[in-house]
Design a protein around this motif. Structure first.
Motif, PDB file in Angstrom:
ATOM      1  N   VAL A 211    -111.576  10.287 141.044  1.00  0.00           N
ATOM      2  CA  VAL A 211    -112.161  11.386 140.276  1.00  0.00           C
ATOM      3  C   VAL A 211    -111.251  12.607 140.275  1.00  0.00           C
ATOM      4  O   VAL A 211    -111.159  13.326 139.275  1.00  0.00           O
ATOM      5  CB  VAL A 211    -113.569  11.734 140.816  1.00  0.00           C
ATOM      6  CG1 VAL A 211    -113.517  12.213 142.262  1.00  0.00           C
ATOM      7  CG2 VAL A 211    -114.262  12.763 139.932  1.00  0.00           C
ATOM      8  N   ALA A 212    -110.536  12.847 141.367  1.00  0.00           N
ATOM      9  CA  ALA A 212    -109.659  14.019 141.449  1.00  0.00           C
ATOM     10  C   ALA A 212    -108.438  13.894 140.550  1.00  0.00           C
ATOM     11  O   ALA A 212    -107.756  14.892 140.285  1.00  0.00           O
ATOM     12  CB  ALA A 212    -109.223  14.246 142.896  1.00  0.00           C
ATOM     13  N   GLU A 213    -108.138  12.692 140.069  1.00  0.00           N
ATOM     14  CA  GLU A 213    -106.957  12.480 139.245  1.00  0.00           C
ATOM     15  C   GLU A 213    -107.255  12.542 137.750  1.00  0.00           C
ATOM     16  O   GLU A 213    -106.354  12.413 136.924  1.00  0.00           O
ATOM     17  CB  GLU A 213    -106.319  11.131 139.596  1.00  0.00           C
ATOM     18  CG  GLU A 213    -105.792  11.075 141.032  1.00  0.00           C
ATOM     19  CD  GLU A 213    -105.293   9.692 141.408  1.00  0.00           C
ATOM     20  OE1 GLU A 213    -105.316   8.787 140.531  1.00  0.00           O
ATOM     21  OE2 GLU A 213    -104.899   9.500 142.568  1.00  0.00           O
ATOM     22  N   HIS A 214    -108.515  12.743 137.414  1.00  0.00           N
ATOM     23  CA  HIS A 214    -108.874  12.824 135.992  1.00  0.00           C
ATOM     24  C   HIS A 214    -109.205  14.271 135.633  1.00  0.00           C
ATOM     25  O   HIS A 214    -109.868  14.975 136.394  1.00  0.00           O
ATOM     26  CB  HIS A 214    -110.070  11.929 135.685  1.00  0.00           C
ATOM     27  CG  HIS A 214    -110.445  11.935 134.230  1.00  0.00           C
ATOM     28  ND1 HIS A 214    -109.758  11.194 133.292  1.00  0.00           N
ATOM     29  CD2 HIS A 214    -111.398  12.622 133.553  1.00  0.00           C
ATOM     30  CE1 HIS A 214    -110.283  11.408 132.107  1.00  0.00           C
ATOM     31  NE2 HIS A 214    -111.279  12.279 132.233  1.00  0.00           N
ATOM     32  N   THR A 261    -122.986  14.675 143.451  1.00  0.00           N
ATOM     33  CA  THR A 261    -122.625  15.974 144.017  1.00  0.00           C
ATOM     34  C   THR A 261    -121.120  16.075 144.242  1.00  0.00           C
ATOM     35  O   THR A 261    -120.492  17.105 143.951  1.00  0.00           O
ATOM     36  CB  THR A 261    -123.381  16.203 145.338  1.00  0.00           C
ATOM     37  OG1 THR A 261    -124.796  16.211 145.077  1.00  0.00           O
ATOM     38  CG2 THR A 261    -122.983  17.512 145.985  1.00  0.00           C
ATOM     39  N   VAL A 262    -120.524  15.000 144.766  1.00  0.00           N
ATOM     40  CA  VAL A 262    -119.073  14.996 144.986  1.00  0.00           C
ATOM     41  C   VAL A 262    -118.333  15.173 143.658  1.00  0.00           C
ATOM     42  O   VAL A 262    -117.381  15.968 143.553  1.00  0.00           O
ATOM     43  CB  VAL A 262    -118.629  13.696 145.683  1.00  0.00           C
ATOM     44  CG1 VAL A 262    -117.108  13.598 145.720  1.00  0.00           C
ATOM     45  CG2 VAL A 262    -119.198  13.626 147.095  1.00  0.00           C
ATOM     46  N   ALA A 263    -118.768  14.443 142.629  1.00  0.00           N
ATOM     47  CA  ALA A 263    -118.112  14.541 141.326  1.00  0.00           C
ATOM     48  C   ALA A 263    -118.299  15.933 140.722  1.00  0.00           C
ATOM     49  O   ALA A 263    -117.379  16.479 140.094  1.00  0.00           O
ATOM     50  CB  ALA A 263    -118.659  13.468 140.387  1.00  0.00           C
ATOM     51  N   LEU A 264    -119.470  16.518 140.917  1.00  0.00           N
ATOM     52  CA  LEU A 264    -119.708  17.875 140.427  1.00  0.00           C
ATOM     53  C   LEU A 264    -118.815  18.883 141.145  1.00  0.00           C
ATOM     54  O   LEU A 264    -118.271  19.805 140.523  1.00  0.00           O
ATOM     55  CB  LEU A 264    -121.180  18.246 140.627  1.00  0.00           C
ATOM     56  CG  LEU A 264    -122.151  17.721 139.578  1.00  0.00           C
ATOM     57  CD1 LEU A 264    -123.588  17.793 140.091  1.00  0.00           C
ATOM     58  CD2 LEU A 264    -122.011  18.504 138.283  1.00  0.00           C
ATOM     59  N   TYR A 265    -118.665  18.711 142.458  1.00  0.00           N
ATOM     60  CA  TYR A 265    -117.791  19.612 143.206  1.00  0.00           C
ATOM     61  C   TYR A 265    -116.357  19.522 142.695  1.00  0.00           C
ATOM     62  O   TYR A 265    -115.687  20.544 142.513  1.00  0.00           O
ATOM     63  CB  TYR A 265    -117.831  19.299 144.704  1.00  0.00           C
ATOM     64  CG  TYR A 265    -116.755  20.037 145.464  1.00  0.00           C
ATOM     65  CD1 TYR A 265    -116.902  21.387 145.765  1.00  0.00           C
ATOM     66  CD2 TYR A 265    -115.567  19.401 145.812  1.00  0.00           C
ATOM     67  CE1 TYR A 265    -115.892  22.085 146.414  1.00  0.00           C
ATOM     68  CE2 TYR A 265    -114.549  20.094 146.458  1.00  0.00           C
ATOM     69  CZ  TYR A 265    -114.724  21.435 146.758  1.00  0.00           C
ATOM     70  OH  TYR A 265    -113.719  22.120 147.387  1.00  0.00           O
ATOM     71  N   GLU A 266    -115.886  18.312 142.471  1.00  0.00           N
ATOM     72  CA  GLU A 266    -114.517  18.140 141.987  1.00  0.00           C
ATOM     73  C   GLU A 266    -114.352  18.787 140.611  1.00  0.00           C
ATOM     74  O   GLU A 266    -113.320  19.422 140.331  1.00  0.00           O
ATOM     75  CB  GLU A 266    -114.157  16.653 141.912  1.00  0.00           C
ATOM     76  CG  GLU A 266    -112.812  16.350 141.256  1.00  0.00           C
ATOM     77  CD  GLU A 266    -111.637  17.054 141.931  1.00  0.00           C
ATOM     78  OE1 GLU A 266    -110.628  17.288 141.246  1.00  0.00           O
ATOM     79  OE2 GLU A 266    -111.719  17.373 143.144  1.00  0.00           O
ATOM     80  N   THR A 267    -115.367  18.651 139.762  1.00  0.00           N
ATOM     81  CA  THR A 267    -115.310  19.294 138.451  1.00  0.00           C
ATOM     82  C   THR A 267    -115.239  20.810 138.597  1.00  0.00           C
ATOM     83  O   THR A 267    -114.427  21.482 137.948  1.00  0.00           O
ATOM     84  CB  THR A 267    -116.541  18.906 137.617  1.00  0.00           C
ATOM     85  OG1 THR A 267    -116.644  17.480 137.549  1.00  0.00           O
ATOM     86  CG2 THR A 267    -116.442  19.461 136.203  1.00  0.00           C
ATOM     87  N   ALA A 268    -116.085  21.361 139.473  1.00  0.00           N
ATOM     88  CA  ALA A 268    -116.085  22.806 139.698  1.00  0.00           C
ATOM     89  C   ALA A 268    -114.752  23.269 140.283  1.00  0.00           C
ATOM     90  O   ALA A 268    -114.235  24.340 139.929  1.00  0.00           O
ATOM     91  CB  ALA A 268    -117.239  23.190 140.622  1.00  0.00           C
TER      92      ALA A 268
END
Length: 283
Positions: A211-214, A261-268
């Motif tokens: 997720v961090a690479e997109h 939640t993890v994906a939302l944090y990475e987006t933020a």
């Protein structure tokens, strides 16, 4: 001062409110749900939700917060016998100072704001109210524009879900739809209306990229799957990309709300790095 109705028996009104605790069909039919807690009721009032009635225990001293809220809200006031208040709390060991009977808003996707950095969380067929509430709270905390719940799912207006949001239900639009096609039609309209770059990103432990690479800084629908089966085939096929959350240890996967939640944090995190605020127009 507004007139207060006093109820000391399990009359028709009490039975209707009691049904809101456990009967989803009656919640839907009446278009109402019960809310308790200082923060959730305060946020509901501040965000302009329709509060139809405020219930408090009869002949008991009330806190300044409770008195002030009763004065501020344009709602019917009801003094209930303390034992009836305790029954409506859903918890035998405590009796709330105040309960609000709140109207459910329309399940209309037009309630969700769109823009260059819109972030919408889609929860596909969630089974448990607590997971819905937790993900709504996370969506609020990390700047999402709204939450969409698709398919046969638990009810976001279930008392367990409402409590788990700790008031965020009233700050972020939450919309229920029948299935993924309803959302895809809405996305197509948003794209045609000047936002062609909206991306649909699925989350799955077998996704093809971390997720961090997109890049999640553009307008995004972030998909979170059912707790047991993950995303439906329809959502997998509709996704522009499937991303994964790398995990280590003995755990084979994350809880659905935790993964969201993890994906939302990475987006933020990505958006903060680019200097984007909640609406995508700057801090």
């Amino acid at each position: 001062m507004a007139k207060t109705l006093t109820i000391t028996t399990r009359n028709a009104s009490f039975q209707q409110w009691q049904a809101l605790l456990t009967n989803r069909t009656k919640r839907q039919r009446s278009g109402e749900f019960l809310v308790q807690g200082v923060r959730p009721i305060t946020v509901a009032l501040e965000q302009g939700w329709e509060i139809r009635a405020l219930l408090h225990p009869d002949r008991q001293p009330l806190s300044r917060w409770c008195r002030d809220l009763l004065d501020r809200a344009d709602a019917r006031r009801v003094a209930l016998a303390p034992e009836l208040m305790r029954e409506l709390s859903g918890k035998e060991e405590e009796s709330p100072e105040l309960l609000a009977v709140v109207a459910q808003p329309a399940d209309d996707l037009a309630r969700i704001p769109v823009g260059p950095a819109m972030l919408v969380v889609v929860f596909d067929r969630p089974k448990t109210p607590g997971n819905i509430g937790t993900l709504i709270r996370s969506a609020d905390a990390f700047g999402a524009s709204g939450v969409i719940i698709t398919g046969h799912a638990a009810d976001p207006y279930d008392p367990k879900a409402v409590r788990a949001t700790t008031g965020s239900l009233f700050a972020v639009p939450v919309v229920r739809v029948g299935g993924h096609r309803d959302v895809l039609d809405w996305v197509a309209a948003v794209r045609a209306d000047g936002l062609p770059q909206v991306q649909i990103i699925g989350t799955d432990e077998h996704g093809d990229v971390d997720v961090a690479e997109h890049d999640l800084t553009g307008p995004t629908l972030l998909l979170v799957g059912n707790e047991t089966h993950g995303l439906s085939k329809g959502w997998q096929e509709a996704s522009d990309r499937m991303v994964r959350i790398p995990i280590v240890g003995a755990a084979s996967s994350l809880n659905a709300a935790a993964a969201g939640t993890v994906a939302l944090y990475e987006t933020a995190r990505q958006r903060a790095k680019q200097g984007l605020g909640r609406t995508g127009t700057g801090p």
